[in-house]
Every structure is written in structure tokens, then in C-alpha cells.
Design a protein around this motif. Structure first.
Motif, mmCIF file in Angstrom:
data_model
loop_
_atom_site.group_PDB
_atom_site.id
_atom_site.type_symbol
_atom_site.label_atom_id
_atom_site.label_comp_id
_atom_site.label_asym_id
_atom_site.label_seq_id
_atom_site.Cartn_x
_atom_site.Cartn_y
_atom_site.Cartn_z
ATOM 1 N N VAL A 282 0.240 -1.085 -0.195
ATOM 2 C CA VAL A 282 0.054 0.535 0.049
ATOM 3 C C VAL A 282 1.419 0.883 0.296
ATOM 4 N N GLU A 283 2.315 1.069 0.008
ATOM 5 C CA GLU A 283 3.121 2.013 -0.100
ATOM 6 C C GLU A 283 4.634 1.868 -0.798
ATOM 7 N N ALA A 284 4.653 2.735 -1.656
ATOM 8 C CA ALA A 284 6.516 2.397 -1.587
ATOM 9 C C ALA A 284 7.111 2.476 -1.216
ATOM 10 N N VAL A 285 7.926 1.804 -1.531
ATOM 11 C CA VAL A 285 9.522 1.687 -1.123
ATOM 12 C C VAL A 285 10.980 1.812 -2.066
ATOM 13 N N PRO A 286 11.875 2.425 -2.141
ATOM 14 C CA PRO A 286 11.063 4.065 -0.818
ATOM 15 C C PRO A 286 10.152 5.253 -1.522
ATOM 16 N N GLY A 287 9.809 5.738 -0.008
ATOM 17 C CA GLY A 287 8.903 6.624 -0.742
ATOM 18 C C GLY A 287 9.106 7.750 -1.394
ATOM 19 N N TYR A 288 10.112 7.618 -1.390
ATOM 20 C CA TYR A 288 11.257 9.705 -1.922
ATOM 21 C C TYR A 288 12.293 8.965 -2.120
ATOM 22 N N ARG A 289 13.211 9.697 -3.260
ATOM 23 C CA ARG A 289 14.639 9.386 -3.824
ATOM 24 C C ARG A 289 15.193 9.687 -2.516
ATOM 25 N N ALA A 290 16.076 9.255 -2.650
ATOM 26 C CA ALA A 290 16.626 8.873 -1.648
ATOM 27 C C ALA A 290 18.301 8.221 -1.835
ATOM 28 N N SER A 291 19.031 8.862 -0.708
ATOM 29 C CA SER A 291 20.463 8.969 -0.815
ATOM 30 C C SER A 291 21.058 7.990 -0.573
ATOM 31 N N VAL A 292 22.139 6.040 -1.411
ATOM 32 C CA VAL A 292 22.198 4.880 -1.335
ATOM 33 C C VAL A 292 23.529 5.376 -0.079
ATOM 34 N N LEU A 293 23.888 6.265 0.248
ATOM 35 C CA LEU A 293 25.211 6.369 0.715
ATOM 36 C C LEU A 293 25.553 7.905 1.293
ATOM 37 N N ASP A 294 26.958 8.053 2.202
ATOM 38 C CA ASP A 294 27.085 9.636 3.004
ATOM 39 C C ASP A 294 28.118 10.084 1.313
ATOM 40 N N GLY A 295 27.906 11.479 1.496
ATOM 41 C CA GLY A 295 28.244 12.634 0.370
ATOM 42 C C GLY A 295 28.281 13.901 -0.085
ATOM 43 N N TYR A 296 27.538 14.251 -1.383
ATOM 44 C CA TYR A 296 27.397 15.276 -1.917
ATOM 45 C C TYR A 296 25.981 14.584 -3.203
ATOM 46 N N ALA A 297 24.921 15.247 -3.163
ATOM 47 C CA ALA A 297 23.975 15.239 -4.129
ATOM 48 C C ALA A 297 24.195 16.394 -5.359
ATOM 49 N N VAL A 298 24.443 16.224 -6.583
ATOM 50 C CA VAL A 298 25.132 16.666 -6.981
ATOM 51 C C VAL A 298 23.973 17.096 -8.620
ATOM 52 N N ILE A 299 24.588 17.751 -9.384
ATOM 53 C CA ILE A 299 23.766 17.546 -10.516
ATOM 54 C C ILE A 299 25.045 17.272 -11.256
ATOM 55 N N ASP A 300 24.363 15.910 -12.305
ATOM 56 C CA ASP A 300 25.491 15.315 -12.821
ATOM 57 C C ASP A 300 26.398 16.019 -14.040
ATOM 58 N N THR A 301 25.619 16.688 -14.479
ATOM 59 C CA THR A 301 26.453 17.969 -15.670
ATOM 60 C C THR A 301 27.396 18.713 -15.258
ATOM 61 N N ASP A 302 27.071 18.997 -13.872
ATOM 62 C CA ASP A 302 27.891 19.912 -13.510
ATOM 63 C C ASP A 302 29.771 19.136 -13.747
ATOM 64 N N GLY A 303 29.838 18.218 -13.406
ATOM 65 C CA GLY A 303 31.252 17.411 -13.671
ATOM 66 C C GLY A 303 32.062 17.985 -12.275
ATOM 67 N N PRO A 304 33.969 17.128 -11.979
ATOM 68 C CA PRO A 304 34.481 17.186 -11.212
ATOM 69 C C PRO A 304 34.708 18.783 -10.853
ATOM 70 N N GLY A 305 35.116 19.344 -10.032
ATOM 71 C CA GLY A 305 34.969 20.807 -9.901
ATOM 72 C C GLY A 305 34.950 20.737 -8.548
ATOM 73 N N GLU A 306 35.029 22.512 -8.261
ATOM 74 C CA GLU A 306 35.027 23.197 -6.495
ATOM 75 C C GLU A 306 33.329 23.485 -6.752
ATOM 76 N N TYR A 307 33.606 24.017 -5.509
ATOM 77 C CA TYR A 307 31.476 24.257 -5.907
ATOM 78 C C TYR A 307 31.199 24.433 -4.049
ATOM 79 N N PRO A 308 29.424 25.133 -4.258
ATOM 80 C CA PRO A 308 30.123 25.328 -2.776
ATOM 81 C C PRO A 308 28.961 25.200 -2.280
#
Length: 667
Positions: A282-308
Motif C-alpha cells: 500500500v506504500e512505495a519503498v522507498p517513498g522518496y528519492r533517497a541517497s544510498v551512501l554518505d556524500g554530496y548531492a550533485v547535478i551530474d552535468t556539472d562534472g568535477p570541480g569546486e562547488y559551494p
């Protein structure tokens, strides 16, 4: 002809050859044959619908085993794989069209579908061969069609003259020198034949015992004498037929109907329960977009580099609408299980980053360098990626295991209750004036024994995941035993007693069941070791329920009680609980030592193990396997299934493979 007719029963079925437990026609045919005293099923097998395999098997049984009768079931229809007639016909020296016609004429009167069977019959050497269709109903109809003439046909096949039968049919032996009248030698199929089969009932006072006419010791008036009968007039031989193990087991399972279902909450109490419905998420698993590890959420098209670092997402509840949107050129710190910010398309693990700048007080990251290139969707669990809403995650008939997987899945998909089969309750009652509680703290008096049966059987029941009641010890008194059994039947689905089922003066259980409780005793003796006097009965529900209660009278010897409990009671409990696979698992193992066979089929306590090389071996727990020696159960994880001794086979030699029933874990 010899008094014993040796028979081979061959089930021909692709399905049954892969899963012999699914075979119903072969066991049904065995029961029909063994209901007659002359028939002995020497061998039984399941083979696929394979032309060459069928021919090899039938040829070996006729030529090498020299069986009197080979009967197959299955493969006689119009199916693409049905090839039994084509395989068997070339093997026959002589066909017997009259018998084939007799079977057909009888069957076609019952159902027009009999015309779809291509069964054949005939003789190979001195073996009579019959091919029956593959359903238990058709097997019964076909067997009954030839039952009266079959022994006579086999007698003639083996070189007999049929003289005694002919004389019997003509009213006695013909005087010497008297010529036979025309047609006098031809037996009529409508005459009564001494080898016809049937089923009779012996009736006690208020109950009855089922037995077949093939059982020589069955009595026509009652199965047990009155409880008031003095010792001097007691029977010296059991009135209960000695039946084979497979027939006894089938008799038990025929009487077991799974219990109704109930609604239960999802918690640890479900362990061992059997689902009576499909379970849908009766519920989806997971119910939201979740990270599978500790790290940083990014926009993949940005690529490597320094970010705030502009946001932090940890695994916790987030109010709807409070999620931060991630913009190009920015990243967000995120923990395992944390919700991805809107706009994020991937997660980079901590190990693939470098801290460039932190706040003045060192409490916050301000700039982080991304060192690795990530793909769109990397390290993200999308909504419903494990389980989607409406997905069937558990099927009806599935057992909730102790491993925890089923409980975990149910807890994760928003299901709070499930419908499962009721768990049966089994009650244990020991009997005997000499039996005392094992923990009574008193030294034993002369003639007393400590009760090991109840603790043993209760422990095995608890380990199997079933509920039980300890009914205590009943003395050898008709009144006390009747009261204890009746009380147990009121509270339990199954009552198991130990002791009081043999031929002793104080063995009162069977007459009490019949004469006081209106029970039907389905069997009272089995051709097996240990456990010969094992008794099974059904008793009208004292609470007025439609289904009768099940009653097992196990022998008093500890090993006999334990072995028969595993062979009969546990499978009955599993079927009551709704298990689809309720029989014990078996495995073929290599015997490490010579084993001497008993005249009865034997279930030796044994240890099955796997060698470092991967070979499966079995050894007896002890050379002395007396039924009173409970030490033979020490370490046992299996029962070695040994056939009865014959003139051709007196033992099993080391290195030979033997079937073992697994009652514990492999070592």
C-alpha cells in the motif's frame, strides 16, 4: 503360484519425475494393491514421459527383477508427450486385448472421456504388464475392472494351470476320469473370486475401526474387547491389521484439513504462520528519492570541480514543501537514506571529494571539490525502486520464516495486518502408573521411570513453531485416561499420548477411544521399526465442531515416540497450519558403514554430514538402535530409511546410497 504377487508401480509423468511428492496416482495404486494380502509392491518409481526411459525401466523390472506384475499410470492419453503405449507395446511378447477391452468397457460406462485413453496390456516373459491412465480416479476404476481376474491371469502367466480356481467355480474337484463339459473350463468374470478386493468395518461400542479384508487379523465383530474383559480372556494377538508405512501416512493426511484463517497484526508472533492471502503493497519503498551512501548531492552535468555547499540533507522526517532546490553549480551534503534535494541527479561519495574551505568556527563546510565524474541516477534509490504501490510482495501459502525477511517486507510496505491460517494447538499426555515427572525432585522408587516423552515432544514442537499444551500424566485407569483425553480434545486440535497402545493388561487407549469417545481408529499397527503399535484415530469434536479432532497414540518407548512424532505428527501439524509442503525433506546419502536390515522397514537415527569434498554421507548414531535407548537420538539430524530384509537383500553396505529424512540441520 506363490502366495505373494510381487508388483512394480511406475508413474510416468514429467511433473512427478521432477517432484515425486506431487504424484497422487502412484500412491493411490499402491494402496489399492496392498489392500489385498497377496500383492506386495516391490518397487515404485516416477519417470518422465520419455520413450527410452520408460522402456529401460519396464524391461529391467520384467527381466531383471522378475516381477509378477508391472502397472504403469500416466502417459496413455492424447497429449503431445504421452508415449506410454508406444514405449510398452514393442516390449510385449503377447498382447491381452480381452483385458484391455474389459477395462475400456467398464470405464466407458462411467465417463465418455475413457475413450481418450490408449491403454494397453500384455505379457513380457512371465510378467503381466498393465498401463493405466494418470488420474487416481481412473486408476481406481481400471483396477476394479480387472481385480477379480488379475490373480488368475498372473497365475497363468507364470505357468500355472488355474485348476483350483476352475474346481472352485464348478463347485468342487471333478471326480477322477470325468470329462469336462464344453465351456466348463472358462471362468466367468461375474463369478465371485477369492482375490476380489473390498473394504470392511469393524464396530466397537460407539466407535469403529477401518480395515481391509486383506488384513488376516481383522475381526468382524469389534476391534477391541470390552474394558471389563478379564485378563484371562484378553486377546493374545492384536485385532488391528499390520499396514505398510505409506498407507498409514496417507490415512493420516486424508483426515487432515487445514484450519480456517484469522487476521493477525504484523509482529514477531507471525513467525511460522502461513499466509492465506496475497499481500499487496500500500506504500512505495522507498517513498522518496533517497541517497544510498554518505556524500554530496550533485547535478551530474556539472562534472568535477569546486562547488559551494548550499544545503544539508540527513535521514530524517522533512515537512512537505520544505525541501531545498539544488541549482546548477551548487552541491548539498547528504547522509545515507537522506532525501535528495529537488534538482539533484546523482550522489558523489565522501571518499571522492576534498574539503577546500570551511566556516571560520570550523562547524560548516563552505566549499568542497568533487574529484569524480558521476552518471545520472548514480547512488540514488528512486521512489518505488524496491517495491511499488499495488505490487504483490507475498503470495498465499507462503510461510513467515524466522529469518525475518517476510516480517521486514510487511513492515516496510504499510501493511499492518495479514490473514493467516490458524496455528494448531497440540496437547501431550503421558500415560502409565510407573511414569513420574522428570523434575519432581524425588528419587525414583522401584518400578518408576522419569517421563522423557513429554519434554522431548514439547521441545520438538516448540522448535517447529507450533503451540502446545502440557496435559500431564494420566495413570492406567479407564476413568482417569478417558477424562484426560476428553479434556485435551476440548482444548487442542491434536492430542498426542505416549504409552498404552500395545498388548499389555494396562494398554487401555484403543478401547477407551472406541467405546467411550466414539472414535474411528484408522490404524493400530504399522509395519515399521520402531513404532509398530502406533495408533491414529479421529474423534468427534467434544465442542460440537464439524471437523473431528485428531488423536495419535504413540508407543511409550522414548525413541519410538520421538520417531513416530516426526514421521506422523509434525507433518499433520504442518498440513493443519496450511503448509503446502508439509512432508519432511529427504536426501540420498552415502552410508559410511555396513547396516544390517531388520525384517520390518526401519527408521534408524542417523547423522547426515557434508564432507570437505562435498560428498553427502550418513552414519548411524549408535549400533544398538533399541527403541528404549534415547541416547540413539543424541546428535541425530535424520532418519535413515531402511527397507525390510529380504532373501535377496540382508543389509546395506558401506558406500551405498540410502534415503534419509532430514529432521534437523546438516552438519
Amino acid at each position: 503360484m506363490a502366495s505373494e504377487i510381487r508388483v512394480g508401480v511406475l508413474t510416468i509423468s514429467d511433473t512427478a519425475s521432477l517432484d515425486p511428492v506431487s504424484d497422487t496416482s502412484g500412491p493411490s495404486l499402491c494402496r489399492l494393491l496392498e489392500a489385498e494380502p497377496r500383492y506386495k509392491v516391490q518397487i515404485q518409481a516416477c519417470v518422465p514421459d520419455d520413450f527410452k526411459v520408460i522402456q529401460r525401466t519396464v524391461t529391467a523390472w520384467c527381466d531383471e527383477l522378475d516381477l509378477h506384475l508391472v502397472v504403469s499410470t500416466g502417459g496413455t492419453g492424447f497429449g503431445v508427450r504421452d508415449c506410454t503405449p508406444e514405449a510398452v507395446l514393442p516390449l510385449l511378447d503377447r498382447q491381452t486385448p480381452g483385458i484391455s477391452h474389459l477395462i475400456f468397457s467398464k470405464s466407458i460406462q462411467i465417463t465418455p472421456f475413457a475413450a481418450l485413453s490408449r491403454a494397453v496390456s500384455g505379457i513380457r516373459g512371465q510378467t503381466f504388464v498393465l498401463t493405466f491412465p494418470g488420474s487416481p480416479k481412473a486408476v481406481k476404476e481400471n483396477f476394479e475392472a480387472v481385480a477379480k481376474i488379475l490373480p488368475h491371469a498372473i497365475d497363468l502367466t507364470r505357468g500355472g494351470t488355474g485348476k483350483k480356481l476352475h474346481e472352485k467355480m464348478q463347485g468342487g474337484p471333478r471326480p477322477s476320469g470325468t470329462a469336462a463339459k464344453d465351456g466348463e473350463e472358462k471362468p466367468r468374470t461375474d463369478d465371485k473370486h477369492e482375490h476380489g478386493h473390498g473394504h470392511g468395518h469393524g464396530h466397537g461400542h460407539g466407535g469403529h475401526t477401518c480395515f481391509h479384508h486383506s488384513d488376516r487379523e481383522a475381526r468382524s465383530d469389534a476391534s477391541s474387547l470390552s474394558l471389563e474383559t478379564p485378563v484371562s480372556r484378553r486377546l493374545r494377538k492384536s485385532p488391528y491389521p499390520l499396514i505398510p508405512m505409506d498407507r498409514a501416512l496417507a490415512s493420516v493426511m486424508d483426515q487432515v484439513t487445514p484450519l480456517p484463517s484469522v487476521e493477525k497484526p504484523v509482529n514477531e508472533e507471525l513467525i511460522g504462520a502461513v499466509l492465506d492471502e496475497d499481500v499487496v503493497a500500500v506504500e512505495a519503498v522507498p517513498g522518496y528519492r533517497a541517497s544510498v551512501l554518505d556524500g554530496y548531492a550533485v547535478i551530474d552535468t556539472d562534472g568535477p570541480g569546486e562547488y559551494p555547499v548550499t544545503a544539508v540533507s540527513i535521514a530524517s522526517a522533512v515537512s512537505e514543501g520544505s525541501s531545498t532546490k539544488l541549482l546548477p553549480g551548487h552541491i548539498a551534503r547528504i547522509t545515507t537514506g537522506g532525501a535528495l534535494p529537488e534538482g539533484a541527479t546523482a550522489v558523489v561519495m565522501v571518499e571522492d571529494t576534498q574539503l577546500i574551505k570551511s566556516s571560520d568556527d570550523g562547524s560548516c563546510e563552505e566549499t568542497v571539490k568533487i574529484l569524480a565524474k558521476v552518471r545520472n541516477g548514480e547512488a540514488i534509490r528512486e521512489i518505488g525502486s524496491d517495491v511499488q504501490v499495488g505490487q504483490t510482495v507475498l503470495k498465499k501459502g507462503q510461510v513467515i520464516s524466522a529469518v525475518g525477511g517476510e516480517i521486514g517486507v510487511l513492515a516496510s510496505i504499510g501493511v499492518h495486518t495479514v490473514r493467516v491460517r490458524q496455528r494448531p494447538v497440540v496437547g501431550f499426555l503421558s500415560t502409565g502408573n510407573e511414569v513420574v515427572n522428570h523434575d519432581n525432585g524425588q528419587p525414583l522408587k522401584m518400578g518408576q521411570i522419569r517421563d522423557s516423552n513429554r519434554p522431548t515432544l514439547i521441545a520438538a514442537t516448540k522448535a517447529a513453531g507450533f503451540d502446545y499444551l502440557d496435559l500431564g500424566i494420566a495413570p492406567d485407569s479407564p476413568e482417569a485416561l478417558e477424562s484426560a483425553v476428553k479434556s485435551g480434545l476440548q482444548k487442542c486440535d491434536i492430542v498426542v499420548t505416549t504409552g498404552g497402545v500395545s498388548m499389555g493388561e494396562m494398554d487401555l487407549l484403543k478401547p477407551i477411544l472406541e467405546q467411550k469417545l466414539g472414535a474411528t481408529i484408522h490404524f493400530g499397527r504399522i509395519m515399521m521399526k520402531p513404532g509398530k503399535p502406533t495408533t491414529f484415530a479421529t474423534v468427534p469434536d467434544p465442542n460440537g465442531g464439524a471437523q473431528p479432532k485428531l488423536m495419535f497414540g504413540l508407543p511409550g518407548n522414548p525413541v519410538s515416540a520421538t520417531v513416530t512424532f516426526h514421521l506422523f505428527v509434525l507433518p499433520a501439524l504442518r498440513k493443519l497450519a496450511g503448509y503446502e509442503k508439509y512432508m519432511w525433506p529427504s536426501i540420498n546419502a552415502e552410508v559410511t558403514h555396513d547396516v544390517r536390515l531388520d525384517e520390518r522397514p526401519e527408521y534408524q537415527r542417523a547423522i547426515v554430514s557434508v564432507t570437505p569434498e562435498g560428498r553427502i554421507q550418513v552414519q548411524s548414531t549408535d549400533k544398538n538402535q533399541m527403541s528404549s535407548r534415547m541416547v540413539t537420538m543424541l546428535g541425530a539430524n535424520s532418519l535413515m530409511v531402511l527397507p525390510g530384509r529380504t532373501a535377496e537383500m540382508s543389509g546395506v553396505t558401506a558406500g551405498q546410497k540410502i534415503e534419509c529424512l532430514l529432521i534437523g540441520k546438516l552438519v
